[in-house]
Design an enzyme around this catalytic site. Sequence first.
Site, PDB file in Angstrom:
ATOM      1  N   GLU A  19       0.813  -1.225   0.000  1.00 41.53           N
ATOM      2  CA  GLU A  19       0.000   0.000   0.000  1.00 41.53           C
ATOM      3  C   GLU A  19       0.844   1.271   0.000  1.00 41.53           C
ATOM      4  O   GLU A  19       0.480   2.253  -0.645  1.00 41.53           O
ATOM      5  CB  GLU A  19      -0.963   0.009   1.188  1.00 41.53           C
ATOM      6  CG  GLU A  19      -2.115  -0.982   1.063  1.00 41.53           C
ATOM      7  CD  GLU A  19      -1.714  -2.399   1.422  1.00 41.53           C
ATOM      8  OE1 GLU A  19      -0.569  -2.602   1.872  1.00 41.53           O
ATOM      9  OE2 GLU A  19      -2.550  -3.315   1.252  1.00 41.53           O
ATOM     10  N   HIS A  33     -11.633  -5.834   8.210  1.00 41.57           N
ATOM     11  CA  HIS A  33     -12.053  -5.742   6.808  1.00 41.57           C
ATOM     12  C   HIS A  33     -13.431  -5.095   6.681  1.00 41.57           C
ATOM     13  O   HIS A  33     -14.159  -5.351   5.738  1.00 41.57           O
ATOM     14  CB  HIS A  33     -12.093  -7.124   6.153  1.00 41.57           C
ATOM     15  CG  HIS A  33     -10.749  -7.742   5.966  1.00 41.57           C
ATOM     16  ND1 HIS A  33     -10.048  -8.305   6.999  1.00 41.57           N
ATOM     17  CD2 HIS A  33      -9.958  -7.871   4.877  1.00 41.57           C
ATOM     18  CE1 HIS A  33      -8.897  -8.765   6.551  1.00 41.57           C
ATOM     19  NE2 HIS A  33      -8.807  -8.516   5.265  1.00 41.57           N
TER      20      HIS A  33
END
Lengths: 322, 320
Positions: free
Chosen positions: A59, A128
């Site tokens: 990321e 998540h």
Amino acid sequence: MLKTYAQAIGDAMKEEMRNDDNVIVFGEDVAEFGNIFGITRGILEEFGPDRIKNTPISETAIVGSAIGAATVGLRPCIELMYADFALVAFSEIYHSIGKWRFLHGPEYKLPLVIRMAMGSSFGAGAEHSNCVESLFMHAPGLTIVSPSSAYDAKGLLKSAIRSDNPVLFFEHKQLYQTKEEIPEEEYTIPLGVADIKREGTDVTIIAVSLMVKKALEAAEILAEKGISVEVIDPRTLAPFDKDTVFESIRKTHRVVVVEESHKTGGIGAELAAMIQEEMYDELDGPVVRVASLDVPLPYNIEMELHSIPNAEKIVTAVESLF
Amino acid sequence: MTYSKDFLVKVYRDLAELRMFEEKLVEAYAQGKVPGHIHSGMGEEAVYAGTLATTKDGDYYKITHRPVGAAVTLGVSYETAFSEAMGKSTGNSGGRGGINHISELSKGMLGFSGSLGCDAAVGPGAALKIKKDKTDNIVYVYYGDGTSSRGPIHEAMNLAAVWKLPVLFICQNNQFGISTHISRGSSVENPGADRAAGYGMPSKIVDGTDALAVYEATKELVDDIRKGNGPAILEAKAYRWRGHFEGDQTPYRDAKITEEWMKKDCVKIMEKYLLDKKVVTEDEIKAINDELNDEMNKAIEFADNSPAITADEIYDNIYA
């Protein structure tokens, strides 16, 4: 034509890639796989591997490289998969993206979009499922978009890609398969403009993303009880469209903010503070917040549903103002 | 390798300019003209003068906080650089960004972070544009031995290698991350070069006090990158003469070792080379330094006399 939120987002990317060959897409599993939710399917086939690339699970490098690409004139529309993973690149987003132009001068601009899937989705668990817009609302310089419908998602994403400012684009997983009529002809929706999803006179509900749907459900129930609800979707959380919200408050004098992130330090915290500072004399009661409980989102689905807002909780919150 | 006089004088001038910029900055800081902290890069000038002797128009650069004078090597005017360092409206960001953001895109500078390493992937990102345009340009990404321990460095290198991007990573190994010697921050002796194998990248280690050695090592790697063979790592070993920031008295290291390293003065080494080879005379050396001194003094005066931005201007440049 009836399209899903997922299709609308994919269509927005494809249209903008056709409009401008500087628009590129990269991120986790976006190419052959078409992203884990199928959003980017068909882009590789139409535009080839120079325009859409899978990245490693990195990321900080995805965001960091988008800064470099955007600085020199590309228009990256990148993907971090889950919004939760944006926190891996928190420094790059908070420090670098939002501040790059301010720090280096007006010669610099960052036309980039970071797409992320957020929100609860029935058992995805505490890492998540997060809605993290409020973490980034604290950072000056970011544009934060969180659409609640297929039509809005398409128009806003097209504007985001055309924007010369960095945009965080939060897509709700539970909205991906919701359908809406999408015009054949091209359209955009300006960033920074809220939308009144339902007009009403007694109370203003400011709701974000999936919570717009929940607020509209609540408004139906409340209508039967004789309470007329105005539902406002800010669509863009930063910059925030105060005008539309304040105009509504001048009419209703009551405000409820509904979000899916945690209550403490959330979107509602900021909006409640801002509204009482700037609209105190217009208020007939406190600004009420409906948000997720301050717990990591439980995996157990019953407990997950218990932890996040729903129409019933919104109805109760609205009724508390009367 | 044989060099033209023009080339050698240019390398010397870059070294002398960078040294003088850093000296002037320390002086201005001591006089209270520079807010915040400065991170002197004295002793490490050859890393920039040597690597930047390999550039061509259209290349991009991601420098670091040390030495920030690298921005003037890349073409930012002294007026702009000192103004930004001194927080004045005449700086590139009008003093909003400050000393760690002296940068001009028109000079190929991509910008750089004060939060070290977070900017590492900016280089690979800009390299995507080079690939799109199909030129033989490259991106120079500088980072320090201390920053080499940060995760974003790994992610940036891995991405550059996987995508075979035209990026040269330059590890300025000055041996210290603030007070921590690199031997306590890295399990390998060469935190730049030894890790290259992990990315399948070529690498070189060079004496970072010898500008011509740096140039030659860089050129070999750069020639290869320009041919489309993917990224590489150059590790240049030097020594941070001064503290991490001004005021750091460096109690954590042996002053004798510092003295030894300071004898390996990259500016003097190049000067001696030019004089020994009779490339230039002492008068020419003096003329170069006098000119730099005059120009920088004028620029400092200009910056000193420049206004700061006003309170209502601080919101400018947040959004385009």
